[in-house]
Structure formats: C-alpha cells, structure tokens
Design an enzyme around this catalytic site. Sequence first.
Site, PDB file in Angstrom:
ATOM      1  N   LYS A 140      41.938  14.184  43.054  1.00 15.48           N
ATOM      2  CA  LYS A 140      42.377  13.516  44.287  1.00 15.48           C
ATOM      3  C   LYS A 140      43.699  12.793  44.047  1.00 15.48           C
ATOM      4  O   LYS A 140      44.592  12.803  44.904  1.00 15.48           O
ATOM      5  CB  LYS A 140      41.310  12.532  44.792  1.00 15.48           C
ATOM      6  CG  LYS A 140      40.070  13.181  45.382  1.00 15.48           C
ATOM      7  CD  LYS A 140      40.353  14.046  46.596  1.00 15.48           C
ATOM      8  CE  LYS A 140      40.702  13.272  47.854  1.00 15.48           C
ATOM      9  NZ  LYS A 140      40.896  14.179  49.020  1.00 15.48           N
ATOM     10  N   TYR A 155      37.024  14.620  39.354  1.00 11.44           N
ATOM     11  CA  TYR A 155      37.167  14.488  40.810  1.00 11.44           C
ATOM     12  C   TYR A 155      38.312  13.547  41.168  1.00 11.44           C
ATOM     13  O   TYR A 155      39.232  13.905  41.908  1.00 11.44           O
ATOM     14  CB  TYR A 155      35.853  13.982  41.438  1.00 11.44           C
ATOM     15  CG  TYR A 155      36.058  13.369  42.804  1.00 11.44           C
ATOM     16  CD1 TYR A 155      36.453  14.163  43.884  1.00 11.44           C
ATOM     17  CD2 TYR A 155      35.886  12.004  43.022  1.00 11.44           C
ATOM     18  CE1 TYR A 155      36.674  13.596  45.143  1.00 11.44           C
ATOM     19  CE2 TYR A 155      36.108  11.434  44.268  1.00 11.44           C
ATOM     20  CZ  TYR A 155      36.494  12.235  45.317  1.00 11.44           C
ATOM     21  OH  TYR A 155      36.723  11.687  46.545  1.00 11.44           O
ATOM     22  N   THR A 192      40.701   8.604  48.416  1.00 14.67           N
ATOM     23  CA  THR A 192      39.553   7.814  47.960  1.00 14.67           C
ATOM     24  C   THR A 192      39.977   6.614  47.111  1.00 14.67           C
ATOM     25  O   THR A 192      40.995   6.674  46.403  1.00 14.67           O
ATOM     26  CB  THR A 192      38.622   8.712  47.117  1.00 14.67           C
ATOM     27  OG1 THR A 192      37.655   7.896  46.442  1.00 14.67           O
ATOM     28  CG2 THR A 192      39.384   9.498  46.047  1.00 14.67           C
ATOM     29  N   ASP A 193      39.160   5.570  47.138  1.00  8.07           N
ATOM     30  CA  ASP A 193      39.441   4.400  46.280  1.00  8.07           C
ATOM     31  C   ASP A 193      39.227   4.727  44.800  1.00  8.07           C
ATOM     32  O   ASP A 193      39.609   3.945  43.928  1.00  8.07           O
ATOM     33  CB  ASP A 193      38.599   3.190  46.703  1.00  8.07           C
ATOM     34  CG  ASP A 193      37.096   3.374  46.542  1.00  8.07           C
ATOM     35  OD1 ASP A 193      36.656   4.480  46.140  1.00  8.07           O
ATOM     36  OD2 ASP A 193      36.340   2.425  46.833  1.00  8.07           O
ATOM     37  N   GLU A 194      38.615   5.895  44.507  1.00  3.85           N
ATOM     38  CA  GLU A 194      38.359   6.236  43.100  1.00  3.85           C
ATOM     39  C   GLU A 194      39.631   6.535  42.335  1.00  3.85           C
ATOM     40  O   GLU A 194      39.624   6.544  41.101  1.00  3.85           O
ATOM     41  CB  GLU A 194      37.388   7.415  43.002  1.00  3.85           C
ATOM     42  CG  GLU A 194      36.047   7.073  43.589  1.00  3.85           C
ATOM     43  CD  GLU A 194      34.906   7.926  43.075  1.00  3.85           C
ATOM     44  OE1 GLU A 194      35.110   8.709  42.141  1.00  3.85           O
ATOM     45  OE2 GLU A 194      33.811   7.784  43.630  1.00  3.85           O
TER      46      GLU A 194
HETATM   47  O1  DAU Z   1      34.458   5.611  46.425  1.00  3.59           O
HETATM   48  C1  DAU Z   1      34.613   6.696  47.300  1.00  3.59           C
HETATM   49  C2  DAU Z   1      33.889   7.871  46.715  1.00  3.59           C
HETATM   50  O2  DAU Z   1      32.506   7.619  46.852  1.00  3.59           O
HETATM   51  C3  DAU Z   1      34.258   9.205  47.344  1.00  3.59           C
HETATM   52  O3  DAU Z   1      35.607   9.475  47.107  1.00  3.59           O
HETATM   53  C4  DAU Z   1      33.411  10.316  46.744  1.00  3.59           C
HETATM   54  O4  DAU Z   1      33.690  11.534  47.382  1.00  3.59           O
HETATM   55  C5  DAU Z   1      31.948   9.986  46.899  1.00  3.59           C
HETATM   56  O5  DAU Z   1      31.176  10.970  46.273  1.00  3.59           O
HETATM   57  C6  DAU Z   1      31.634   8.608  46.346  1.00  3.59           C
HETATM   58  O6  DAU Z   1      31.690   8.625  44.901  1.00  3.59           O
HETATM   59  P1  DAU Z   1      30.558   7.938  43.998  1.00  3.59           P
HETATM   60  O7  DAU Z   1      30.500   8.630  42.705  1.00  3.59           O
HETATM   61  O8  DAU Z   1      30.716   6.463  43.999  1.00  3.59           O
HETATM   62  O9  DAU Z   1      29.285   8.303  44.939  1.00  3.59           O
HETATM   63  P2  DAU Z   1      27.797   8.755  44.568  1.00  3.59           P
HETATM   64  O10 DAU Z   1      27.032   8.726  45.850  1.00  3.59           O
HETATM   65  O11 DAU Z   1      27.753   9.987  43.765  1.00  3.59           O
HETATM   66  O12 DAU Z   1      27.299   7.567  43.644  1.00  3.59           O
HETATM   67  C7  DAU Z   1      27.301   6.229  44.079  1.00  3.59           C
HETATM   68  C8  DAU Z   1      26.777   5.385  42.917  1.00  3.59           C
HETATM   69  O13 DAU Z   1      25.408   5.711  42.703  1.00  3.59           O
HETATM   70  C9  DAU Z   1      27.495   5.683  41.602  1.00  3.59           C
HETATM   71  O14 DAU Z   1      27.649   4.476  40.874  1.00  3.59           O
HETATM   72  C10 DAU Z   1      26.531   6.614  40.867  1.00  3.59           C
HETATM   73  C11 DAU Z   1      25.170   6.188  41.375  1.00  3.59           C
HETATM   74  N1  DAU Z   1      24.168   7.276  41.438  1.00  3.59           N
HETATM   75  C12 DAU Z   1      24.499   8.383  42.153  1.00  3.59           C
HETATM   76  C13 DAU Z   1      23.632   9.464  42.225  1.00  3.59           C
HETATM   77  C14 DAU Z   1      23.993  10.710  42.990  1.00  3.59           C
HETATM   78  C15 DAU Z   1      22.941   7.166  40.785  1.00  3.59           C
HETATM   79  O15 DAU Z   1      22.628   6.130  40.169  1.00  3.59           O
HETATM   80  N2  DAU Z   1      22.071   8.234  40.851  1.00  3.59           N
HETATM   81  C16 DAU Z   1      22.381   9.385  41.514  1.00  3.59           C
HETATM   82  O16 DAU Z   1      21.557  10.337  41.509  1.00  3.59           O
END
Ligand code: DAU
Length: 338
Positions: free
Chosen positions: A154, A150, A126-128
């Site tokens: 990774k 997380y 992942t880019d994270e």
């Molecule tokens: O960058 C790649 C990564 O992207 C993957 O390695 C991870 O497995 C994947 O979960 C994802 O990580 P993020 O934390 O960026 O994804 P998430 O969908 O959880 O959140 C995307 C953005 O949206 C992040 O800035 C947090 C925000 N968010 C997320 C959720 C679930 C909200 O504002 N509200 C929320 O309820």
Amino acid sequence: MSRTWLVTGGLGFIGSNFIRLVLKERADVRILNFDAMTYAGNPANLADVSSDPRYRFFKGDICDAKAVDEALAEPVETIVNFAAESHVDRSILDPEAFLRTDILGTHVLLEAVRRKNITRFLQVSTDEVYGHVPEGHSKETDPLAPRSPYSASKAGGDLQVLAYGSTYKSPVLITRGSNTYGPYQYPEKLIPLFVTNLLEDKPVPLYGDGLQVRDWIHVEDHARGILHILEHGHEMNVYNLGGGNPRTNLEITGLLLAQCGRAFDTHVRRVADRPGHDRRYSIDCGKAAALGWVPRRDFAAALNETVGWYRNNGQWWRPIKSGAFADYFKIQYAELLR
Ligand code: DAU
C-alpha cells in the site's frame, strides 16, 4: 448534467458501502463499478442497488490496462481506487498478489489518468503505512514505515500516486483510513470473523497477548470521509480518516463475547502471534476535521448494530464461510488452533 465516477473494487467491503452512499446522496452521479471479482468481491454486497439505472458493473482487473481503457471508453470524471489486496495474514502467506494489485494496479490506473481526461483520482489507503506507532498519533507528513507485505505494498501505491502528482501534475489525493467495521465485511477480518464464529458456537483465535491497539471506524463514517475528501480535499494532499475509538483486541473480544452471549474460557483460543504484528496504530485526523469531516457513529451502538447485522444476515456470510473461505481458514488457522 450527470457525472460518471469509476469506482474500482466496488464489490468489496468499503467500496460497496461507498457506492451505496453515493447513489443515495448524490443524485447527479453515475457509478461505473470496475471490479475483478476476486474472493472478496461479492455481487451480493450491492444486490440492493444492482438495478439502479445510475449503476453499472464492469468486470475487470486494475492490472489489465486494456480492460481499464475499455471501461474508460465513456467519459469518466473521477476515479476512486478501492481495489486492493487488503488482508495482512494473506499477505504473509502470499505477498506477490499484493505487490501486483496494490502497486502495479495503482500504476495502471495512474497511467489511465494521464491518458484520459480524468479530473480527480482518489487513492484509498491505510493507516498501516505508518507502521507501528508506540505513542502519539501519526500525521500525514510522517515518514512511511510499513512492516508487513500488505502495508509495504500500500505504501508503494501511495508513493506512486504522489510521484504522478509531482511529475505529471496528475490530480491526485490519498485517504488513509483506520480499522473499519460494519456490514458486508469479508469474515477474514477480526470483527466479522469473531462474530460469525461466536454465532456458530465456535472458538475465536486471539493472536499473542491481545493487547495490540487498533482505532475502529464504522464503514459509513469511512465512506463519508472518502466522499468528503473527494469533494473538498486539495490535490496532492493526504488525509487521515480514523474513528477515534482505540481498543485492544482483548477489549473488542470481550465486547463481542458479551453481545453473542459466550464466555471467554470456552470460546477464546490464545494462539501464536502474527509475524511482525504491529502493536499499535493511531492517526491524527485534524487535517480532515479542518475540512469539515468528523466521524459520527457512536462506537458501542454501532458495534452492537454490526453484531445484529451479522446475526440477521446469515444468508450473506454462511455461504462465504462454507465456500472458498473454508480452505483459507484451514491454511491460516488449522495449525494455530490445534
Ligand atoms: O488499519 C487499517 C487496516 O485494518 C486495513 O488497511 C486492512 O486492510 C485491514 O485488514 C485492517 O488490518 P488489521 O491487520 O489491523 O486487521 P485484522 O482484522 O486482520 O486484525 C485486527 C487485529 O486483530 C490485529 O491486531 C490482529 C488481530 N487478530 C486478527 C485476526 C484475523 C487476531 O487476534 N486474530 C485473528 O484471527
């Protein structure tokens, strides 16, 4: 002559889309899908290919060396490791599961690569792992600076992979993908959570000021990128795979509201920020491009199509949201949304 690839975590989001792509486009490849069937591993993700004679399923955990050995009883040429705990919010609630699967599980697979005659091992990362990137774009040679349990797990997996390449000459490669969206994504992630909430006429929880930036890639582009690197990448190399679509969460929310016919005032709840929330990710994908891979999907059209998929496939996500997901939703969001 057919070749067998062991795909771990193939019942998850990116893994299942990868398997579907390989079965469609590589007629000589047989897939052995090794998946622990945790909460995100859903047989419905591959219902359409489950009777394909080139597809077989093996239930097992990558941390279980005996189960991995049993799956490798038949000759396997290649391993692609998608198996991971992947959700940042869950890693904040329960980091241990992440260390176990993402580091120990990777180690177990690397040991199997040493013992068996595996000729290629691709780690899906992942880019994270680069951490928050205030400006510019992370290159594969940049130092790792993960900031969540997380991404730290990774990064630990990635370092194990490269260490096995250096020490034992294991035939390893790593891809680091950006934020992925598309069909069959577990509705804990931003896009499927927000789309399904909006379709259910429920509010969506936007963390903090919503100005965090993510680079979005459609899952088909991501799966194609992994396949391309698997077939053309050089051992001991890392390849970034990004969509080239940087958007703030606020922008994504606006697009989803418009597509679902809901209004900001009634359907967006601004809630407390995620602890340690990375503001921005951005990767330089020149290295993968030099090998001939570029993402193909137009963001606006593919996002529209994705919303349409969730609209038309309530039978896939409604049982998830009313089942085990409901307990997680309560723990993660009840207090925030109160
Ligand atoms: O960058 C790649 C990564 O992207 C993957 O390695 C991870 O497995 C994947 O979960 C994802 O990580 P993020 O934390 O960026 O994804 P998430 O969908 O959880 O959140 C995307 C953005 O949206 C992040 O800035 C947090 C925000 N968010 C997320 C959720 C679930 C909200 O504002 N509200 C929320 O309820």
